[in-house]
Enzyme design. Structure first.
Site, PDB file in Angstrom:
ATOM      1  N   HIS A 129       0.849  -1.297  -0.034  1.00 26.59           N
ATOM      2  CA  HIS A 129       0.136  -0.068   0.151  1.00 26.59           C
ATOM      3  C   HIS A 129       0.848   1.310   0.152  1.00 26.59           C
ATOM      4  O   HIS A 129       0.608   2.171  -0.638  1.00 26.59           O
ATOM      5  CB  HIS A 129      -0.916  -0.074   1.322  1.00 26.59           C
ATOM      6  CG  HIS A 129      -1.749   1.191   1.560  1.00 26.59           C
ATOM      7  ND1 HIS A 129      -2.893   1.426   1.070  1.00 26.59           N
ATOM      8  CD2 HIS A 129      -1.213   2.319   2.154  1.00 26.59           C
ATOM      9  CE1 HIS A 129      -3.423   2.757   1.439  1.00 26.59           C
ATOM     10  NE2 HIS A 129      -2.597   3.231   2.017  1.00 26.59           N
ATOM     11  N   GLU A 130       1.914   1.159   0.846  1.00 25.65           N
ATOM     12  CA  GLU A 130       2.683   2.372   1.027  1.00 25.65           C
ATOM     13  C   GLU A 130       3.484   2.879  -0.520  1.00 25.65           C
ATOM     14  O   GLU A 130       3.805   3.792  -0.593  1.00 25.65           O
ATOM     15  CB  GLU A 130       3.395   2.470   2.152  1.00 25.65           C
ATOM     16  CG  GLU A 130       2.631   2.364   3.604  1.00 25.65           C
ATOM     17  CD  GLU A 130       2.003   3.469   3.872  1.00 25.65           C
ATOM     18  OE1 GLU A 130       2.124   4.584   3.237  1.00 25.65           O
ATOM     19  OE2 GLU A 130       1.066   3.349   4.477  1.00 25.65           O
ATOM     20  N   HIS A 133       1.615   4.361  -3.045  1.00 18.59           N
ATOM     21  CA  HIS A 133       1.632   5.802  -2.996  1.00 18.59           C
ATOM     22  C   HIS A 133       2.439   6.388  -3.777  1.00 18.59           C
ATOM     23  O   HIS A 133       2.143   7.562  -4.312  1.00 18.59           O
ATOM     24  CB  HIS A 133       1.460   6.153  -1.571  1.00 18.59           C
ATOM     25  CG  HIS A 133       0.115   6.197  -0.939  1.00 18.59           C
ATOM     26  ND1 HIS A 133      -0.696   6.669  -1.262  1.00 18.59           N
ATOM     27  CD2 HIS A 133      -0.080   5.743   0.328  1.00 18.59           C
ATOM     28  CE1 HIS A 133      -1.848   6.605  -0.278  1.00 18.59           C
ATOM     29  NE2 HIS A 133      -1.272   5.874   0.772  1.00 18.59           N
ATOM     30  N   GLU A 182      -5.907   6.974  -0.969  1.00 17.90           N
ATOM     31  CA  GLU A 182      -6.095   5.723  -0.164  1.00 17.90           C
ATOM     32  C   GLU A 182      -6.498   4.530  -0.676  1.00 17.90           C
ATOM     33  O   GLU A 182      -5.938   3.477  -0.590  1.00 17.90           O
ATOM     34  CB  GLU A 182      -6.788   5.896   1.143  1.00 17.90           C
ATOM     35  CG  GLU A 182      -6.095   6.872   2.126  1.00 17.90           C
ATOM     36  CD  GLU A 182      -4.446   6.436   2.637  1.00 17.90           C
ATOM     37  OE1 GLU A 182      -4.320   5.139   2.756  1.00 17.90           O
ATOM     38  OE2 GLU A 182      -3.552   7.467   2.676  1.00 17.90           O
TER      39      GLU A 182
END
Length: 260
Positions: A129-130, A133, A182
């Site tokens: 997920h990070e 980004h 997100e």
């Protein structure tokens, strides 16, 4: 008037971008500029926060991170990605349940996260997920939205992020991501972890753990910049079939991480 029209055309050209999942983006900051800020922020954090002294934990986090980042070039539509030249992983001796990835290829994990992300697959969900980004240029997009409109694309290019904001290096990356950012990172990260051979179903378990850890103290979704845990779980489940296909294919290629 003519100068304003030319400036507007310049902004339109600079701002034209598309996220890896096909969403139109408004970006006035170059990858090089935002990467410089990300690296500077990471170095500042390393000075201010103690590094983990638990060598086994550091190896474990680096193992999961390395499996994730090695799959970045294999993502579809990778021409739309902001891919750093390399990745650096830091583990911080903090009990906060947190992790981050910054432009310039910097990944940070706080020891406290491992109390909630308690398997390699769950940790891979967070790191995927990070990293997503960064790949989707969310920091540059978020920063661009805060540039005063009258500065225009030409000044943004000329002066760079630091001069435009007049804020500390870390402050730029402490701004919250939007709900669309997100959600996009959830889905792109899901694909990334599956391609690395981590079980994507663990992403749902992770957010169930997050919900329990919060003790019901999170604000309603409409009052938050983040999707609710239940919304995230629903979105992840909606994409799970294709993620499982990627996972099975990864296992068939011998992608079987064993990080301990």
């Amino acid at each position: 008037m003519r100068r304003l029209l030319l400036l507007g055309a310049c902004v339109a050209i600079v701002a034209c971008a598309t996220s890896p999942l096909g969403r139109k983006q408004f970006i006035l900051i170059s990858d090089d500029s935002i990467s410089e800020q990300g690296i500077a922020s990471f170095r500042q954090m390393q000075k201010e926060m103690p590094a983990s002294k638990d060598t086994a934990t550091v190896r474990y986090v680096q193992c999961v991170s390395n499996h994730i980042t090695r799959q970045v070039p294999n993502l579809p539509n990778n021409a739309e990605l902001s891919i750093p030249a390399g990745w650096e992983v830091g583990v911080f001796a903090s009990q906060d349940v947190n992790a981050f990835a910054l432009p310039g290829g910097k990944i940070g994990v706080f020891e406290g996260l491992l109390k909630v992300a308690n398997t390699q697959d769950q940790l891979a969900s967070v790191i995927g997920h990070e990293v997503a980004h960064v790949l989707a240029r969310h920091s540059a997009e978020r920063a661009s939205a805060n540039i005063p409109a009258q500065l225009g694309g030409a000044l943004a290019s000329a002066y760079g992020v630091g001069q435009l904001y007049g804020m500390g290096v870390n402050a730029l990356f402490l701004l919250p991501y939007s709900r669309s950012h997100e959600s996009e990172a959830d889905l792109l990260g899901l694909d990334l972890m599956a391609m690395a051979g981590f079980d994507p179903r663990a992403s749902v378990t992770l957010w169930q753990n997050m919900a329990k850890a919060s003790g019901g103290q999170k604000p309603p979704e409409m009052l938050s910049t983040h999707p609710s845990d239940q919304t995230r779980i629903g979105d992840l489940n909606a994409r799970m079939k294709s993620a499982l296909d990627l996972y099975v294919a990864a296992l068939g290629r011998g992608q079987k991480p064993s990080c301990q």
